[in-house]
Design a protein around this motif. Structure first.
Motif, PDB file in Angstrom:
ATOM      1  N   VAL A   1       0.845  -1.196   0.000  1.00 16.78           N
ATOM      2  CA  VAL A   1       0.000   0.000   0.000  1.00 16.78           C
ATOM      3  C   VAL A   1       0.880   1.246   0.000  1.00 16.78           C
ATOM      4  CG1 VAL A   1      -1.708   1.331   1.295  1.00 16.78           C
ATOM      5  CG2 VAL A   1      -1.912  -1.147   1.163  1.00 16.78           C
ATOM      6  N   ASP A   2       0.547   2.194  -0.855  1.00 22.76           N
ATOM      7  CA  ASP A   2       1.267   3.465  -0.925  1.00 22.76           C
ATOM      8  C   ASP A   2       0.498   4.488  -0.096  1.00 22.76           C
ATOM      9  OD1 ASP A   2       2.512   5.855  -1.595  1.00 22.76           O
ATOM     10  OD2 ASP A   2       2.880   5.256  -3.669  1.00 22.76           O
TER      11      ASP A   2
ATOM     12  N   LEU B   1      -6.764  -6.431   1.789  1.00 25.28           N
ATOM     13  CA  LEU B   1      -6.039  -5.571   2.718  1.00 25.28           C
ATOM     14  C   LEU B   1      -5.978  -6.217   4.094  1.00 25.28           C
ATOM     15  CD1 LEU B   1      -7.558  -2.047   1.919  1.00 25.28           C
ATOM     16  CD2 LEU B   1      -5.358  -2.948   1.148  1.00 25.28           C
ATOM     17  N   SER B   2      -4.836  -6.108   4.746  1.00 24.03           N
ATOM     18  CA  SER B   2      -4.714  -6.609   6.116  1.00 24.03           C
ATOM     19  C   SER B   2      -5.347  -5.609   7.078  1.00 24.03           C
ATOM     20  CB  SER B   2      -3.242  -6.814   6.484  1.00 24.03           C
ATOM     21  OG  SER B   2      -2.589  -5.554   6.621  1.00 24.03           O
ATOM     22  N   THR B   3      -5.586  -6.042   8.293  1.00 25.99           N
ATOM     23  CA  THR B   3      -6.137  -5.146   9.318  1.00 25.99           C
ATOM     24  C   THR B   3      -5.216  -3.968   9.556  1.00 25.99           C
ATOM     25  OG1 THR B   3      -7.376  -6.911  10.412  1.00 25.99           O
ATOM     26  CG2 THR B   3      -6.823  -4.981  11.732  1.00 25.99           C
ATOM     27  N   ASP B   4      -3.919  -4.215   9.653  1.00 24.62           N
ATOM     28  CA  ASP B   4      -2.968  -3.126   9.892  1.00 24.62           C
ATOM     29  C   ASP B   4      -2.971  -2.133   8.745  1.00 24.62           C
ATOM     30  OD1 ASP B   4      -2.243  -4.166  12.328  1.00 24.62           O
ATOM     31  OD2 ASP B   4      -0.412  -5.132  11.596  1.00 24.62           O
TER      32      ASP B   4
ATOM     33  N   GLU C   1      -4.030   1.892   9.112  1.00 18.75           N
ATOM     34  CA  GLU C   1      -3.126   2.969   8.702  1.00 18.75           C
ATOM     35  C   GLU C   1      -3.770   3.830   7.627  1.00 18.75           C
ATOM     36  OE1 GLU C   1       0.336   5.308   8.794  1.00 18.75           O
ATOM     37  OE2 GLU C   1      -0.614   3.932  10.203  1.00 18.75           O
ATOM     38  N   LEU C   2      -4.508   3.220   6.710  1.00 20.74           N
ATOM     39  CA  LEU C   2      -5.236   3.995   5.702  1.00 20.74           C
ATOM     40  C   LEU C   2      -6.243   4.934   6.359  1.00 20.74           C
ATOM     41  CD1 LEU C   2      -5.879   1.339   2.917  1.00 20.74           C
ATOM     42  CD2 LEU C   2      -4.718   3.534   2.587  1.00 20.74           C
ATOM     43  N   PHE C   3      -6.974   4.437   7.340  1.00 21.43           N
ATOM     44  CA  PHE C   3      -7.940   5.284   8.046  1.00 21.43           C
ATOM     45  C   PHE C   3      -7.234   6.508   8.624  1.00 21.43           C
ATOM     46  CE2 PHE C   3     -10.334   1.115   9.253  1.00 21.43           C
ATOM     47  CZ  PHE C   3     -10.788   0.993   7.961  1.00 21.43           C
ATOM     48  N   ARG C   4      -6.106   6.286   9.296  1.00 18.77           N
ATOM     49  CA  ARG C   4      -5.374   7.383   9.929  1.00 18.77           C
ATOM     50  C   ARG C   4      -4.846   8.379   8.888  1.00 18.77           C
ATOM     51  NH1 ARG C   4      -3.872   3.316  13.870  1.00 18.77           N
ATOM     52  NH2 ARG C   4      -2.316   2.462  12.450  1.00 18.77           N
ATOM     53  N   VAL C   5      -4.239   7.837   7.853  1.00 20.98           N
ATOM     54  CA  VAL C   5      -3.598   8.684   6.840  1.00 20.98           C
ATOM     55  C   VAL C   5      -4.623   9.539   6.106  1.00 20.98           C
ATOM     56  CG1 VAL C   5      -2.432   8.600   4.593  1.00 20.98           C
ATOM     57  CG2 VAL C   5      -1.560   7.241   6.505  1.00 20.98           C
ATOM     58  N   VAL C   6      -5.731   8.930   5.707  1.00 21.93           N
ATOM     59  CA  VAL C   6      -6.734   9.667   4.944  1.00 21.93           C
ATOM     60  C   VAL C   6      -7.386  10.743   5.802  1.00 21.93           C
ATOM     61  CG1 VAL C   6      -8.956   9.479   3.745  1.00 21.93           C
ATOM     62  CG2 VAL C   6      -7.139   7.823   3.291  1.00 21.93           C
ATOM     63  N   LYS C   7      -7.706  10.423   7.031  1.00 24.32           N
ATOM     64  CA  LYS C   7      -8.333  11.430   7.892  1.00 24.32           C
ATOM     65  C   LYS C   7      -7.379  12.580   8.171  1.00 24.32           C
ATOM     66  CE  LYS C   7     -11.464  13.464  10.035  1.00 24.32           C
ATOM     67  NZ  LYS C   7     -12.566  14.049   9.259  1.00 24.32           N
ATOM     68  N   GLU C   8      -6.119  12.275   8.385  1.00 24.54           N
ATOM     69  CA  GLU C   8      -5.133  13.327   8.612  1.00 24.54           C
ATOM     70  C   GLU C   8      -4.989  14.202   7.368  1.00 24.54           C
ATOM     71  OE1 GLU C   8      -0.371  13.843   9.676  1.00 24.54           O
ATOM     72  OE2 GLU C   8      -1.363  11.910  10.009  1.00 24.54           O
TER      73      GLU C   8
ATOM     74  N   LEU D   1     -12.504  -4.805  14.307  1.00 26.23           N
ATOM     75  CA  LEU D   1     -12.012  -3.739  13.444  1.00 26.23           C
ATOM     76  C   LEU D   1     -12.749  -2.433  13.713  1.00 26.23           C
ATOM     77  CD1 LEU D   1     -10.113  -2.835  11.252  1.00 26.23           C
ATOM     78  CD2 LEU D   1     -11.713  -3.720   9.536  1.00 26.23           C
ATOM     79  N   ALA D   2     -14.040  -2.515  13.995  1.00 23.11           N
ATOM     80  CA  ALA D   2     -14.805  -1.311  14.325  1.00 23.11           C
ATOM     81  C   ALA D   2     -14.221  -0.619  15.555  1.00 23.11           C
ATOM     82  CB  ALA D   2     -16.266  -1.663  14.553  1.00 23.11           C
ATOM     83  N   GLN D   3     -13.888  -1.401  16.554  1.00 22.74           N
ATOM     84  CA  GLN D   3     -13.343  -0.836  17.789  1.00 22.74           C
ATOM     85  C   GLN D   3     -11.980  -0.194  17.555  1.00 22.74           C
ATOM     86  OE1 GLN D   3     -13.640  -4.439  20.128  1.00 22.74           O
ATOM     87  NE2 GLN D   3     -15.559  -3.784  21.081  1.00 22.74           N
ATOM     88  N   LYS D   4     -11.164  -0.826  16.726  1.00 21.04           N
ATOM     89  CA  LYS D   4      -9.841  -0.263  16.426  1.00 21.04           C
ATOM     90  C   LYS D   4      -9.964   0.953  15.525  1.00 21.04           C
ATOM     91  CE  LYS D   4      -7.459  -4.706  16.897  1.00 21.04           C
ATOM     92  NZ  LYS D   4      -6.760  -5.812  16.177  1.00 21.04           N
ATOM     93  N   ALA D   5     -10.866   0.907  14.553  1.00 23.57           N
ATOM     94  CA  ALA D   5     -11.049   2.026  13.631  1.00 23.57           C
ATOM     95  C   ALA D   5     -11.506   3.279  14.374  1.00 23.57           C
ATOM     96  CB  ALA D   5     -12.067   1.654  12.555  1.00 23.57           C
TER      97      ALA D   5
END
Length: 292
Positions: free
Chosen positions: A20-21, A52-55, A59-66, A89-93
């Motif tokens: 993933v880039d 896509l893996s959970t990790d 990381e995509l969630f964090r990067v896109v929101k930032e 995954l919901a709890q981690k997201a």
């Protein structure tokens, strides 16, 4: 929470080695926000979520929101055909800063309507974030029926539905029985305008990667009461709405995003990239729509 009118189901940029880039994902998210998108759905089917893996998803969630900040809604795709995995995954997201969650109807298991109700209820109760349901029988083999959506609408943080069933009668029934503030979004670009006419809230789009500005003009015209102009845009955009599904999503749109100068990269197996004939068709299609 108002999710907005146009949300893009974002592709996941990949490097040549299929990693993933994340840097390019942030760049793409900003591009979408600047070209008509009120929100972005991350790690949905268009984002190649099955591979896509959970990790990677987190990381995509964090990067896109930032990348897009407070002004653009980010919805995390957390659904799977395992209730327990979806809950985890919901709890981690929820800790990554995203604004909402989306969970697809469980695929392959073929649960009953009661099973669907319990599945989504448990996921919703695992987080305080607003949850969007996603009904796409063509990929899951199960149709989430309006009566079940009505039951789920009574769960406090289940607030929206992405409906990709392709049947306007079912959409009409949803709008007839659901609370007025429960948001229903089209899951098919070509049905955006028909579903707006039925009182739906907007579109979760694939085509908005490449015609986001034009789609915004169509949607804005509708909500401003200029139905003639909205229809003109709908008819103009129909070829791309249909043409970007010439082969399995997201293969065509990922190719077109690359042509915009954004490094979306290739798709992961078991998907394969567009062949030369498909690439030529897609290039000419986008050119005609942009110039026409």
């Amino acid at each position: 929470m108002d999710f907005g009118k146009i949300l893009t189901a974002m592709v996941t940029p990949m490097k040549d080695n299929s990693d993933v880039d994340f840097e390019e994902a942030g760049r793409l998210a900003k591009y979408l926000a600047e070209h008509g998108s009120d929100g972005i759905v991350v790690a949905g089917t268009t984002g190649e979520s099955p591979t896509l893996s959970t990790d990677e998803k987190l990381e995509l969630f964090r990067v896109v929101k930032e990348a897009v900040g407070k002004d653009v809604i980010v919805i995390a795709g957390i659904g799977s055909n395992s209730t327990a995995n979806s809950v985890a995954l919901a709890q981690k997201a929820a800790k990554t800063g995203v604004d909402g969650l989306m969970a697809v109807v469980p695929y392959y298991n073929k649960p009953s309507q009661e099973g669907l109700y319990q599945h989504f209820r448990v996921i919703a109760e695992a987080s305080e974030l607003p949850l969007m349901l996603y009904n796409i029988p063509g990929r899951t083999s199960i149709n989430l029926l309006p009566e079940t959506v009505l039951r789920l609408s009574k769960v406090p943080n289940i607030v929206a539905l992405k409906e990709a069933v392709g049947m306007m009668d079912q959409v009409s029934e949803l709008k007839r029985i659901l609370p007025e503030d429960f948001m229903v979004y089209s899951g098919d670009d070509s049905l955006t305008l028909p579903m707006l006419a039925l009182g739906c809230s907007g579109i979760i789009s694939v085509a908005s990667h490449v015609v986001g500005d034009e789609m915004k003009k169509m949607v804005d015209a509708w909500f401003e009461g200029d139905t003639k102009k909205a229809l003109q845009w709908h008819l103009k955009l129909m070829p791309i709405f249909k043409g970007i599904f010439i082969t399995a999503n997201p293969v065509p749109v990922k190719y077109l995003v690359n042509t915009l100068g954004i490094k979306a990269g290739k798709v992961r197996l078991p998907l394969v990239d567009a062949n030369p004939e498909e690439k030529e068709f897609l290039t000419n299609l986008l050119k005609r729509v942009k110039e026409g």
